[in-house]
Design an enzyme around this catalytic site. Structure first.
Site, PDB file in Angstrom:
ATOM      1  N   CYS A  46       0.836  -1.214   0.000  1.00 29.81           N
ATOM      2  CA  CYS A  46       0.000   0.000   0.000  1.00 29.81           C
ATOM      3  C   CYS A  46       0.864   1.255   0.000  1.00 29.81           C
ATOM      4  CB  CYS A  46      -0.898   0.037   1.238  1.00 29.81           C
ATOM      5  SG  CYS A  46      -1.941  -1.398   1.380  1.00 29.81           S
TER       6      CYS A  46
HETATM    7  C1  BEZ Z   1       0.577  -4.817   1.865  1.00 34.36           C
HETATM    8  O1  BEZ Z   1       0.128  -3.707   1.603  1.00 34.36           O
HETATM    9  O2  BEZ Z   1       1.770  -5.062   1.758  1.00 34.36           O
HETATM   10  C2  BEZ Z   1      -0.339  -5.925   2.338  1.00 34.36           C
HETATM   11  C3  BEZ Z   1      -1.434  -5.629   3.122  1.00 34.36           C
HETATM   12  C4  BEZ Z   1      -2.237  -6.682   3.573  1.00 34.36           C
HETATM   13  C5  BEZ Z   1      -1.963  -7.989   3.229  1.00 34.36           C
HETATM   14  C6  BEZ Z   1      -0.873  -8.265   2.403  1.00 34.36           C
HETATM   15  C7  BEZ Z   1      -0.062  -7.229   1.958  1.00 34.36           C
END
Ligand code: BEZ
Length: 223
Positions: A46
């Protein structure tokens, strides 16, 4: 639950964001809008996505598109995380300054309204076991009509060049009676819309090519 299909009106809502209180439809105004969710604050994929969206601000502005993020966290977290995004983005990608609003949706009210919670993905849960929002994208036009929806799994970052490409295609198709072929990029030849007769096509698009497959008519669009 309101319909979120292409062609339906994007549900309206009020929300607190990092840029203050908004009424969604008023906030969109006469612009296009991209509403995109991501699993959560302080998560790695994100962080890269939001940095990229911030860095593409001039590209969105050029197309009259306002961008708004949402995740199931509160304003305090969003504000702290924006500092991280700016710091990480600037170090890893180039100058980054998040200026688009991020909706605080700790109670998952708007995520529920927009069907952004994936109950089935057991890997996509916060520390309390609640589902994170998944990676959705809604492209909404100035009439508040949903024109594109995308859902990506939590582990896969999106390609925002592709989202800009779709906006280009939608905006072109609204203005001219054309569609865009596979892998089309701005400036490439387009396809004459199937609703245009061959006679009309010759008038509207003097450089039209009629292919052996009579339903395929392509043309450059010098705009
Ligand atoms: C991420 O943004 O890296 C992420 C968030 C939730 C689950 C897996 C990855």
């Amino acid at each position: 639950m309101p319909s979120l299909r292409l062609g339906s009106i994007a549900p309206n809502f009020e929300a607190e964001t990092t840029q203050g209180h908004i009424k969604f439809h008023d906030w969109i105004g006469d612009s296009w809008a991209i509403l995109f969710s991501h699993p959560g604050d302080f998560t790695p994929v994100c962080t890269t996505e939001l940095a990229e969206v911030a860095r593409k601000a001039p590209e969105f502005a050029k197309r009259n598109v306002k961008v708004i993020g949402i995740s199931a966290n509160d304003l305090n977290d969003h504000e702290k995380w924006v500092q991280d995004i700016n710091e990480y983005g600037t170090k890893s990608l180039g100058p980054t300054n998040v200026q688009f609003p991020i909706i605080a949706d700790g109670n998952r009210k708007i995520s529920t309204l927009y069907d952004m919670l994936d109950e089935q993905d057991a890997t996509n849960r916060d520390a309390k076991g609640l589902p994170f929002t998944i990676r959705t994208v809604f492209v909404i036009d100035p009439k508040k009509v949903i024109r594109l929806t995308l859902s990506y799994p939590a582990a896969t970052g999106r390609n925002f060049d592709e989202i800009l490409r779709v906006v280009d295609s939608l905006q072109l198709g609204d203005k001219y009676r054309v569609t865009t072929p596979v892998n089309w990029q701005k400036g490439d030849d387009v396809i004459v819309h199937p609703s245009v007769s061959n006679e009309e096509a010759k008038t509207l698009f003097p450089e039209v090519t009629f292919h052996k497959q009579s339903y395929i008519r392509t043309t450059p669009l010098n705009v």
